[in-house]
Design a protein around this motif. Structure first.
Motif, mmCIF file in Angstrom:
data_model
loop_
_atom_site.group_PDB
_atom_site.id
_atom_site.type_symbol
_atom_site.label_atom_id
_atom_site.label_comp_id
_atom_site.label_asym_id
_atom_site.label_seq_id
_atom_site.Cartn_x
_atom_site.Cartn_y
_atom_site.Cartn_z
ATOM 1 N N ASP A 153 -46.292 59.359 -66.434
ATOM 2 C CA ASP A 153 -45.823 60.588 -66.698
ATOM 3 C C ASP A 153 -45.462 60.715 -68.442
ATOM 4 O OD1 ASP A 153 -45.328 61.498 -64.538
ATOM 5 O OD2 ASP A 153 -43.133 61.283 -64.256
ATOM 6 N N ARG A 154 -44.857 59.520 -68.862
ATOM 7 C CA ARG A 154 -44.806 59.776 -70.598
ATOM 8 C C ARG A 154 -46.204 59.748 -71.151
ATOM 9 N NH1 ARG A 154 -40.569 55.746 -73.154
ATOM 10 N NH2 ARG A 154 -39.326 57.151 -71.499
ATOM 11 N N LYS A 155 -47.005 59.020 -70.882
ATOM 12 C CA LYS A 155 -48.568 58.863 -71.540
ATOM 13 C C LYS A 155 -49.395 60.120 -71.238
ATOM 14 C CE LYS A 155 -48.834 53.954 -71.194
ATOM 15 N NZ LYS A 155 -49.539 52.795 -70.585
ATOM 16 N N ALA A 156 -49.068 60.793 -69.962
ATOM 17 C CA ALA A 156 -49.721 62.047 -69.766
ATOM 18 C C ALA A 156 -49.254 63.029 -70.408
ATOM 19 C CB ALA A 156 -49.764 62.433 -68.088
ATOM 20 N N ASP A 157 -47.759 63.095 -70.496
ATOM 21 C CA ASP A 157 -47.343 64.350 -71.541
ATOM 22 C C ASP A 157 -47.756 64.220 -72.743
ATOM 23 O OD1 ASP A 157 -45.856 65.347 -69.397
ATOM 24 O OD2 ASP A 157 -44.260 64.053 -69.960
ATOM 25 N N MET A 158 -47.844 62.911 -73.499
ATOM 26 C CA MET A 158 -48.323 62.605 -74.806
ATOM 27 C C MET A 158 -49.858 63.304 -74.986
ATOM 28 S SD MET A 158 -46.481 59.174 -75.627
ATOM 29 C CE MET A 158 -47.400 58.905 -77.188
ATOM 30 N N LEU A 159 -50.620 62.703 -73.912
ATOM 31 C CA LEU A 159 -51.903 63.262 -73.935
ATOM 32 C C LEU A 159 -52.148 64.558 -73.704
ATOM 33 C CD1 LEU A 159 -54.928 62.547 -73.939
ATOM 34 C CD2 LEU A 159 -54.709 62.331 -71.293
ATOM 35 N N PHE A 160 -51.511 65.520 -73.086
ATOM 36 C CA PHE A 160 -51.358 66.831 -73.087
ATOM 37 C C PHE A 160 -51.038 67.622 -74.435
ATOM 38 C CE2 PHE A 160 -49.284 70.923 -72.485
ATOM 39 C CZ PHE A 160 -50.152 71.693 -71.876
ATOM 40 N N ASP A 161 -49.913 67.110 -75.000
ATOM 41 C CA ASP A 161 -49.514 67.554 -76.287
ATOM 42 C C ASP A 161 -50.566 67.308 -77.397
ATOM 43 O OD1 ASP A 161 -46.940 68.529 -75.380
ATOM 44 O OD2 ASP A 161 -46.112 66.774 -75.898
ATOM 45 N N MET A 162 -51.292 66.179 -77.360
ATOM 46 C CA MET A 162 -52.332 65.810 -78.191
ATOM 47 C C MET A 162 -53.452 66.727 -78.156
ATOM 48 S SD MET A 162 -54.131 62.070 -78.758
ATOM 49 C CE MET A 162 -55.091 62.293 -77.403
ATOM 50 N N LEU A 163 -53.884 66.782 -77.038
ATOM 51 C CA LEU A 163 -55.299 67.734 -76.719
ATOM 52 C C LEU A 163 -54.650 69.224 -77.161
ATOM 53 C CD1 LEU A 163 -56.367 66.454 -73.134
ATOM 54 C CD2 LEU A 163 -57.356 66.142 -75.506
ATOM 55 N N ASN A 204 -52.724 70.240 -79.219
ATOM 56 C CA ASN A 204 -52.410 70.450 -80.788
ATOM 57 C C ASN A 204 -53.731 70.358 -81.480
ATOM 58 O OD1 ASN A 204 -49.752 70.630 -80.557
ATOM 59 N ND2 ASN A 204 -49.574 68.187 -80.636
ATOM 60 N N ASP A 205 -54.877 69.437 -80.767
ATOM 61 C CA ASP A 205 -56.072 69.441 -81.437
ATOM 62 C C ASP A 205 -56.754 70.592 -81.217
ATOM 63 O OD1 ASP A 205 -55.620 66.767 -82.172
ATOM 64 O OD2 ASP A 205 -56.630 65.701 -80.734
ATOM 65 N N ILE A 206 -56.932 71.058 -79.983
ATOM 66 C CA ILE A 206 -57.356 72.415 -79.546
ATOM 67 C C ILE A 206 -56.905 73.420 -80.555
ATOM 68 C CG2 ILE A 206 -58.105 74.024 -78.139
ATOM 69 C CD1 ILE A 206 -57.974 71.868 -75.861
ATOM 70 N N SER A 207 -55.608 73.826 -80.636
ATOM 71 C CA SER A 207 -55.148 74.845 -81.356
ATOM 72 C C SER A 207 -55.333 74.729 -82.786
ATOM 73 C CB SER A 207 -53.417 75.101 -80.946
ATOM 74 O OG SER A 207 -52.811 73.611 -81.463
ATOM 75 N N SER A 208 -55.551 73.454 -83.241
ATOM 76 C CA SER A 208 -55.649 73.516 -84.776
ATOM 77 C C SER A 208 -57.046 73.340 -85.311
ATOM 78 C CB SER A 208 -54.802 72.238 -85.426
ATOM 79 O OG SER A 208 -55.413 71.205 -84.678
ATOM 80 N N SER A 209 -57.871 73.331 -84.285
ATOM 81 C CA SER A 209 -59.369 73.323 -84.714
ATOM 82 C C SER A 209 -59.816 74.435 -85.320
ATOM 83 C CB SER A 209 -60.194 73.186 -83.328
ATOM 84 O OG SER A 209 -61.340 73.285 -83.606
ATOM 85 N N SER A 210 -60.312 74.182 -86.637
ATOM 86 C CA SER A 210 -60.917 75.288 -87.429
ATOM 87 C C SER A 210 -61.955 76.275 -86.635
ATOM 88 C CB SER A 210 -61.639 74.767 -88.692
ATOM 89 O OG SER A 210 -62.628 73.817 -88.493
ATOM 90 N N ARG A 211 -62.724 75.657 -85.692
ATOM 91 C CA ARG A 211 -63.698 76.599 -85.101
ATOM 92 C C ARG A 211 -63.092 77.177 -83.979
ATOM 93 N NH1 ARG A 211 -68.710 73.318 -82.267
ATOM 94 N NH2 ARG A 211 -69.039 73.033 -84.795
ATOM 95 N N ILE A 212 -62.054 77.032 -83.655
ATOM 96 C CA ILE A 212 -61.163 77.894 -82.539
ATOM 97 C C ILE A 212 -60.757 78.983 -83.224
ATOM 98 C CG2 ILE A 212 -59.315 77.898 -80.781
ATOM 99 C CD1 ILE A 212 -61.776 76.551 -79.815
ATOM 100 N N ARG A 213 -59.753 78.814 -84.196
ATOM 101 C CA ARG A 213 -59.436 79.594 -85.042
ATOM 102 C C ARG A 213 -60.361 80.832 -85.763
ATOM 103 N NH1 ARG A 213 -56.403 75.627 -87.863
ATOM 104 N NH2 ARG A 213 -57.471 75.712 -89.631
ATOM 105 N N ARG A 214 -61.371 80.280 -86.154
ATOM 106 C CA ARG A 214 -62.564 81.277 -86.536
ATOM 107 C C ARG A 214 -63.035 82.242 -85.365
ATOM 108 N NH1 ARG A 214 -64.601 76.764 -89.625
ATOM 109 N NH2 ARG A 214 -66.053 76.474 -87.831
#
Length: 424
Positions: free
Chosen positions: A380-390, A392-402
């Motif tokens: 559970d804890r590792k899966a939650d951390m992986l979800f948050d990391m993914l 955050n990476d997607i939402s902060s991607s410059s390509r996604i924002r563009r």
């Protein structure tokens, strides 16, 4: 802006601490999760899953109801068909009961729910596939289909409820925000249209092609529209009204099953009745919705807390995933495990079926409780951390924002008018 309590809660969650700063072990966290549930609602969830298992007993077991003469056992088995439909409606209504309380639901929250579902589903899908391969349990599907379905259970629709529920979760934030925007009157008109179309025209007469075929997620949208309107705008129904709903709906169901069971088949006015669905006992029918809604109101007022009931309830979705897996389903309800075909001449046929239903339910509950404990320790804890990391990476991607700025925001500015909040 986050309050101090929010910051403390977030830090404690990441560090595995309780609110008072002590180290929180995995079992303590699991027990705390169980204690937070409302046991009245959770008891209803248990009842709903028992209904669903009973329905699968009637529809999957090797008991040929068509050749049986009218009897108490045949009536009991036929009643499992509408009971299963009530169980499905209840299982979703309980989720909708809490989902519609969110003030500002986000797509990320829905994705997190899907992420949590996905890891549980993959665990069972792959584990059962390996187990059946080792035990050489045969499936009606080809080997290629079995492998694909085991690796991609949601996309392949192994469990229809799961696939439909995931589709609903993807739409849920937008449905909630949209219905809140249109206000009380328009939401009420939509409910009225659905109640007339599905509750009366199709729900009581069967006219028209308005059934929820192929177990579509549209059925869940329909139920969510009704539940959300009740939760947001209506005064709570009295206990007498809820009991009346249950009584009227049950009366229609019992009469329908009794007619199907006892009226001779050579009478023309019931020849068009589908044996598997009966007439008033499929998804969306008025009696099914009435009974489900009435039970939900009654059990929601039963306010108490039982860790045992909550723990059992937390494992009910696992019951569905285990006993309704396509590789196990035929084996569980076959004569190889239990001679269902001999129940026709048994004096204790009803008690035997009830015992089988309860045993399958208890066995699956124990398996899922063990799975929850293992997940708390290892996953559970590792899966939650992986979800948050993914995320955050997607939402902060410059390509996604563009892409969002260039296409989505531009389209909304050019094609969508701002709604008038005062117009309801």
């Amino acid at each position: 802006m986050q309050t101090l309590s929010d910051v403390v809660r977030d830090v404690a969650k990441k560090e595995g601490l309780s609110r008072d700063g002590r180290k929180e072990g995995p079992f303590r966290g699991l027990m705390s999760r169980w204690r937070r549930r409302e046991s009245g609602i959770e008891l209803l969830r248990i009842l709903a899953m028992l209904m669903i298992v009973g329905h699968h007993c009637a529809t999957h077991a090797s008991i040929q109801l068509d050749i049986l003469p009218p009897s108490a056992f045949r009536f009991f088995m036929l009643m499992q068909i509408p009971f299963g439909k009530i169980g499905v409606a209840l299982f979703f209504m309980i989720s909708a009961w809490f989902l519609c309380e969110a003030e500002d639901p986000k797509l990320r929250q829905s994705l997190r729910r899907i992420w949590n579902l996905e890891r549980e589903v993959l665990f069972y899908s792959i584990s059962i596939f390996i187990l059946c391969s080792l035990l050489d349990v045969q499936s009606s599907l080809t080997n290629e289909t079995v492998v694909f379905s085991s690796l991609f259970p949601i996309a392949s629709g192994n469990w229809w409820y799961l696939t439909a529920y995931v589709m609903f979760l993807l739409l849920y934030p937008f449905l909630t925000i949209g219905f809140k925007k249109i206000g009380y009157k328009r939401h009420g008109i939509i409910c009225l249209i659905f109640l007339v179309a599905w509750g009366l025209i199709y729900g009581m007469t069967g006219l028209g092609n308005m059934n929820f075929s192929n177990y579509s997620f549209v059925y869940f949208v329909y139920l969510y529209i009704l539940i959300s309107f009740y939760r947001w705008y209506m005064k709570p129904l009295s206990t007498k009204a809820a009991m009346l709903f249950c009584g009227v709906g049950t009366l229609f169901v019992v009469l329908n099953v009794a007619i199907r069971d006892y009226v001779p088949m050579d009478l023309g006015f019931i020849e068009n009745v589908d044996h598997n669905r009966l007439f008033l006992c499929s998804e969306g029918k008025a009696p099914i919705v009435l009974v489900s809604f009435g039970l939900l109101i009654l059990f929601s007022r039963w306010n108490f807390c039982s860790t045992f009931i909550n723990a059992v309830s937390s494992a009910t979705f696992g019951v569905y995933l285990i006993h309704e897996h396509f590789s196990l389903r035929d084996y569980l309800w076959s004569d190889e495990l239990y001679p269902f075909s001999k129940l026709i001449v048994s004096d204790h046929a009803i008690l035997s079926c009830i015992a089988i239903i309860v045993l399958i339910f208890i066995g699956c509950i124990v398996i899922d409780i063990v799975r929850q404990i293992c997940f708390v320790i290892c996953v559970d804890r590792k899966a939650d951390m992986l979800f948050d990391m993914l995320c955050n990476d997607i939402s902060s991607s410059s390509r996604i924002r563009r892409i969002k700025k260039r296409f989505v925001d531009k389209y909304l500015r050019e094609n969508v008018d701002e709604p008038d909040d005062n117009e309801n």
